[in-house]
Motif scaffolding. Structure first.
Motif, PDB file in Angstrom:
ATOM      1  N   THR A 193      -5.884  -5.405   4.910  1.00  0.00           N
ATOM      2  CA  THR A 193      -5.868  -6.862   4.740  1.00  0.00           C
ATOM      3  C   THR A 193      -4.469  -7.402   5.042  1.00  0.00           C
ATOM      4  N   PRO A 194      -4.301  -8.726   5.057  1.00  0.00           N
ATOM      5  CA  PRO A 194      -2.957  -9.292   5.272  1.00  0.00           C
ATOM      6  C   PRO A 194      -1.966  -8.892   4.179  1.00  0.00           C
ATOM      7  N   HIS A 195      -2.469  -8.347   3.053  1.00  0.00           N
ATOM      8  CA  HIS A 195      -1.590  -7.982   1.933  1.00  0.00           C
ATOM      9  C   HIS A 195      -1.313  -6.478   1.858  1.00  0.00           C
ATOM     10  N   THR A 196      -1.968  -5.693   2.705  1.00  0.00           N
ATOM     11  CA  THR A 196      -1.885  -4.232   2.551  1.00  0.00           C
ATOM     12  C   THR A 196      -0.457  -3.722   2.722  1.00  0.00           C
ATOM     13  N   ASP A 197       0.193  -4.137   3.798  1.00  0.00           N
ATOM     14  CA  ASP A 197       1.534  -3.582   4.063  1.00  0.00           C
ATOM     15  C   ASP A 197       2.527  -3.994   2.977  1.00  0.00           C
ATOM     16  N   SER A 198       2.497  -5.250   2.555  1.00  0.00           N
ATOM     17  CA  SER A 198       3.460  -5.685   1.530  1.00  0.00           C
ATOM     18  C   SER A 198       3.182  -4.991   0.192  1.00  0.00           C
ATOM     19  N   THR A 199       1.927  -4.681  -0.082  1.00  0.00           N
ATOM     20  CA  THR A 199       1.593  -3.953  -1.315  1.00  0.00           C
ATOM     21  C   THR A 199       2.202  -2.550  -1.264  1.00  0.00           C
ATOM     22  N   LEU A 200       2.061  -1.876  -0.115  1.00  0.00           N
ATOM     23  CA  LEU A 200       2.632  -0.529   0.015  1.00  0.00           C
ATOM     24  C   LEU A 200       4.166  -0.570  -0.051  1.00  0.00           C
ATOM     25  N   GLN A 201       4.771  -1.576   0.566  1.00  0.00           N
ATOM     26  CA  GLN A 201       6.244  -1.670   0.521  1.00  0.00           C
ATOM     27  C   GLN A 201       6.720  -1.862  -0.919  1.00  0.00           C
ATOM     28  N   ARG A 228       6.426   4.691   2.548  1.00  0.00           N
ATOM     29  CA  ARG A 228       6.726   3.895   3.766  1.00  0.00           C
ATOM     30  C   ARG A 228       6.108   4.557   5.007  1.00  0.00           C
ATOM     31  N   GLU A 229       6.136   5.885   5.051  1.00  0.00           N
ATOM     32  CA  GLU A 229       5.493   6.603   6.167  1.00  0.00           C
ATOM     33  C   GLU A 229       3.987   6.359   6.157  1.00  0.00           C
ATOM     34  N   TRP A 234      -1.110   3.793   8.157  1.00  0.00           N
ATOM     35  CA  TRP A 234      -2.213   2.848   7.953  1.00  0.00           C
ATOM     36  C   TRP A 234      -2.163   1.729   8.990  1.00  0.00           C
ATOM     37  N   LYS A 235      -0.938   1.235   9.236  1.00  0.00           N
ATOM     38  CA  LYS A 235      -0.802   0.145  10.215  1.00  0.00           C
ATOM     39  C   LYS A 235      -1.293   0.620  11.582  1.00  0.00           C
ATOM     40  N   GLU A 236      -0.936   1.842  11.926  1.00  0.00           N
ATOM     41  CA  GLU A 236      -1.321   2.375  13.231  1.00  0.00           C
ATOM     42  C   GLU A 236      -2.828   2.645  13.304  1.00  0.00           C
ATOM     43  N   LEU A 237      -3.365   3.311  12.285  1.00  0.00           N
ATOM     44  CA  LEU A 237      -4.775   3.738  12.361  1.00  0.00           C
ATOM     45  C   LEU A 237      -5.757   2.641  11.948  1.00  0.00           C
TER      46      LEU A 237
END
Ligand SMILES: [Fe+2]
Ligand SMILES: [Fe+2]
Length: 244
Positions: A193-201, A228-229, A234-237
């Motif tokens: 979702t639009p929130h996935t990356d910021s949640t992981l960070q 972070r890896e 996730w972003k890639e796949l």
């Protein structure tokens, strides 16, 4: 049979390998004045997991029962544990408490706000609200602040019956497992979702020293780097960073 391993001070990993699924289901017990159990595992595993917990503490003394999201491997045996532990209380996000546990749980849950802390005596468990990470609307994770252990539920999922603790790499097996699942019947387990990356960070910013995985080896080392890896994978796949 369930295998019990102390993976960090007072933090016990209770691992049950289920051959039909070919994966481990790992619970984590924080041994303290107010013992905290992360995940109950399936209702059908209750006799096994209760017996494993009894090698560390009297299961009747459990005080808090937490889990990331409402699925049978995370909380299927909740009512069985509530029945044997009179002081035990489930803890969940607002959505988890009001939408899922209000009906399912035999005891009213305590609602945790994002960032709220449970003090168990020598440990502090911070609830981090993470909707849809790894999946489900009600999702959240717990972070044990003293030794910096992140109970990360289905993040870093990898199959098989690997060792309790891994100090080399946790991202490579997780990447392999996610890649393999993309074309199978279990694809789409993680909504990007639009929130996935910021949640992981934000999880990486906790600087975890131990990553306590529900499925696979726990990891001890640079937890922030590993999260972070994972975010990159996730972003890639899943996030369309490559081509799609
Ligand atoms: Fe799950
Ligand atoms: Fe799970």
């Amino acid at each position: 049979m369930s295998v019990v391993t102390e993976i960090a001070p007072d933090i016990y990993r209770i691992s049950t390998f289920v051959p039909e699924y070919r994966i481990q289901f790992n619970q984590f017990l924080v041994k303290d004045d107010e013992p905290f159990l992360m995940h109950t595992a399936f209702r059908k595993l209750f006799p096994l997991t209760r017996e494993a917990i009894a090698t560390v503490i009297d299961p009747a003394l459990l005080r808090w029962i937490g889990f990331s999201h409402f699925e049978p491997d995370e909380c299927g045996a909740l009512n069985e544990y509530l029945a044997i532990a009179p002081r035990a209380e489930p803890v969940a996000s607002f959505v988890g408490a009001h939408v899922m546990l209000a009906d399912f749980s035999d005891k009213p849950p305590r609602v945790l706000a994002d960032g709220e802390v449970i003090d168990t005596g020598r440990h502090r468990l911070r609830f981090i609200s993470t909707p849809h990470v790894p999946h489900c609307w009600d999702a959240g994770l717990f972070f044990e602040e003293r030794d910096r252990t992140l109970f990360c539920s289905d993040l870093f999922f990898h199959p098989g019956d690997p060792a309790a603790l891994n100090e080399s790499s946790v991202v490579a097996p997780a990447r392999d497992a996610m890649t393999a699942s993309l074309t199978g019947p279990m694809a789409h387990d993680v909504p990007y979702t639009p929130h996935t990356d910021s949640t992981l960070q934000a999880l990486a910013d906790l600087q975890p020293r131990t990553l306590a995985l529900m499925h696979g080896s726990s990891f001890r080392g640079d937890g922030a780097g590993a999260v972070r890896e994972l975010a990159k994978v996730w972003k890639e796949l899943l996030g369309g960073a490559k081509g799609s």
